[in-house]
Scaffold this active site. Structure first.
Site, PDB file in Angstrom:
ATOM      1  N   LYS A  75       0.795  -1.167  -0.131  1.00 52.86           N
ATOM      2  CA  LYS A  75      -0.068  -0.072  -0.002  1.00 52.86           C
ATOM      3  C   LYS A  75       0.843   1.367  -0.060  1.00 52.86           C
ATOM      4  O   LYS A  75       0.616   2.136   0.646  1.00 52.86           O
ATOM      5  CB  LYS A  75      -0.926  -0.274   1.115  1.00 52.86           C
ATOM      6  CG  LYS A  75      -1.935  -1.349   1.300  1.00 52.86           C
ATOM      7  CD  LYS A  75      -2.837  -1.020   2.396  1.00 52.86           C
ATOM      8  CE  LYS A  75      -3.934  -2.344   2.674  1.00 52.86           C
ATOM      9  NZ  LYS A  75      -3.262  -3.413   2.993  1.00 52.86           N
ATOM     10  N   ASP A  78       3.421   7.943  -1.196  1.00 50.40           N
ATOM     11  CA  ASP A  78       4.598   8.931  -0.968  1.00 50.40           C
ATOM     12  C   ASP A  78       4.558   9.905  -2.371  1.00 50.40           C
ATOM     13  O   ASP A  78       3.669   9.883  -3.296  1.00 50.40           O
ATOM     14  CB  ASP A  78       5.901   8.458  -0.937  1.00 50.40           C
ATOM     15  CG  ASP A  78       6.670   9.023   0.294  1.00 50.40           C
ATOM     16  OD1 ASP A  78       6.864  10.365  -0.251  1.00 50.40           O
ATOM     17  OD2 ASP A  78       7.364   8.600   1.148  1.00 50.40           O
ATOM     18  N   GLY A  80       6.069  10.995  -6.029  1.00 46.75           N
ATOM     19  CA  GLY A  80       6.074  10.238  -7.187  1.00 46.75           C
ATOM     20  C   GLY A  80       7.501   9.824  -7.405  1.00 46.75           C
ATOM     21  O   GLY A  80       7.659   8.719  -7.610  1.00 46.75           O
ATOM     22  N   THR A  82       9.560   9.031  -4.949  1.00 47.51           N
ATOM     23  CA  THR A  82      10.105   8.098  -3.906  1.00 47.51           C
ATOM     24  C   THR A  82       9.271   7.071  -4.317  1.00 47.51           C
ATOM     25  O   THR A  82       9.784   5.818  -4.111  1.00 47.51           O
ATOM     26  CB  THR A  82       9.632   8.632  -2.614  1.00 47.51           C
ATOM     27  OG1 THR A  82      10.234   9.596  -2.206  1.00 47.51           O
ATOM     28  CG2 THR A  82       9.562   7.537  -1.657  1.00 47.51           C
ATOM     29  N   THR A 128     -11.015  -1.966   3.294  1.00 48.30           N
ATOM     30  CA  THR A 128     -12.290  -2.746   4.019  1.00 48.30           C
ATOM     31  C   THR A 128     -12.696  -2.606   5.386  1.00 48.30           C
ATOM     32  O   THR A 128     -13.724  -3.132   5.686  1.00 48.30           O
ATOM     33  CB  THR A 128     -12.382  -4.159   3.235  1.00 48.30           C
ATOM     34  OG1 THR A 128     -11.194  -4.881   3.937  1.00 48.30           O
ATOM     35  CG2 THR A 128     -12.301  -4.236   1.776  1.00 48.30           C
ATOM     36  N   GLN A 200     -12.893  -6.607   9.843  1.00 45.84           N
ATOM     37  CA  GLN A 200     -13.476  -6.318   8.613  1.00 45.84           C
ATOM     38  C   GLN A 200     -14.947  -5.759   8.476  1.00 45.84           C
ATOM     39  O   GLN A 200     -15.600  -6.472   9.423  1.00 45.84           O
ATOM     40  CB  GLN A 200     -13.377  -7.289   7.475  1.00 45.84           C
ATOM     41  CG  GLN A 200     -12.109  -7.957   7.037  1.00 45.84           C
ATOM     42  CD  GLN A 200     -11.099  -6.909   6.528  1.00 45.84           C
ATOM     43  OE1 GLN A 200     -11.840  -6.075   5.777  1.00 45.84           O
ATOM     44  NE2 GLN A 200      -9.986  -7.028   6.644  1.00 45.84           N
ATOM     45  N   GLY A 220      -7.351 -14.427   4.913  1.00 43.13           N
ATOM     46  CA  GLY A 220      -6.101 -15.057   5.844  1.00 43.13           C
ATOM     47  C   GLY A 220      -6.609 -15.805   6.933  1.00 43.13           C
ATOM     48  O   GLY A 220      -6.476 -16.932   6.866  1.00 43.13           O
TER      49      GLY A 220
END
Length: 250
Positions: A75, A78, A80, A82, A128, A200, A220
């Protein structure tokens, strides 16, 4: 009379629509879990929580030595330059999926950074685990979660994302967007019927998520917390192949 031996569990070719999130403390635990699951799963997600616990090393080992597909869920967000540098460095691991936030400047920089790598850049819309109350606290503009997700998905895809991460509740609506033609939709927040929802808030079952337009689902805790993770994965695989998972628009 002696009892019959239990029927062994044989996995057919693993359905890569199921991505199992290895949200365990470190690479050692992750490799142990993947070994327990065996050939029942071909695609794993490694997230930010394992980054300092050897996550990149695990990704490389599962990919290179065990033939697994890898979704690195970082995810990234930062400036652009980086983002471009970070993605350029991560692309050397031959990842299958990599997440960035769906802001157009981030998506464009990520695509520039990956160069000729085959890694798919997936844009995060709204997590989510968040609902409208969470967005209010974060000073996100007014509107329903659904409408904001659709707007973010459309702008991210237009900026060049290979796909989006979104709740299964929005998968069908995103699938209908003109910008989503030929793009991937990957849905976390998927729980088998009766499973604990955990953190969730916008969830559905594996079959429903696929029927609604998801290309891949991420599961998961219902797998790695199960007494028999392999059996739990196989049960989800079976659900994905059930009539309930048929996608009406294909």
């Amino acid at each position: 009379m002696p009892q019959a031996a239990p029927t062994p569990q044989f996995a057919p070719a693993a359905d890569d629509r199921l991505i199992v999130a290895l949200d365990v403390p470190n690479a050692v635990a992750g490799l142990e879990m993947a070994t327990r699951i065996g050939d029942a799963v071909s695609f794993y997600k490694i997230g930010l929580g394992m980054l300092t616990g050897g996550g990149l090393a695990l990704a490389n080992e599962l990919k290179a030595e065990h033939g697994k597909r890898i979704f690195l869920d970082m995810k990234l967000f930062d400036i652009g330059a980086t983002i471009e540098a970070a993605v350029r460095g991560l692309a050397q691991f031959d990842l299958d999926f990599l997440t960035v936030h769906g802001d157009p400047h981030v998506v464009r920089a990520a695509q520039e950074g990956k160069g000729g790598a085959q890694t798919k850049i997936l844009a995060v819309t709204i997590l989510t685990s968040l609902d409208r109350a969470d967005l209010d606290i974060s000073c996100i503009k007014p509107g329903t979660v659904r409408d904001i997700v659709l707007e973010r998905a459309a702008t991210a895809l237009a900026a060049g994302a290979d796909g989006v991460i979104a709740s299964p509740h929005e998968a069908g609506l995103i699938r209908a967007l003109p910008e989503a033609e030929g793009k991937l939709i990957v849905t976390p927040g998927v729980r088998p019927a009766g499973a604990d929802l955990g953190d969730q808030k916008r969830v559905t079952t594996p079959a429903q998520a696929v029927a609604d337009g998801a290309d891949h689902i991420v599961v998961g805790r219902p797998v790695w917390r199960a007494a028999d993770p392999r059996a739990a994965a196989l049960a989800i695989q079976a659900e994905l192949c059930s009539p309930q998972a048929a996608r009406p628009n294909r």
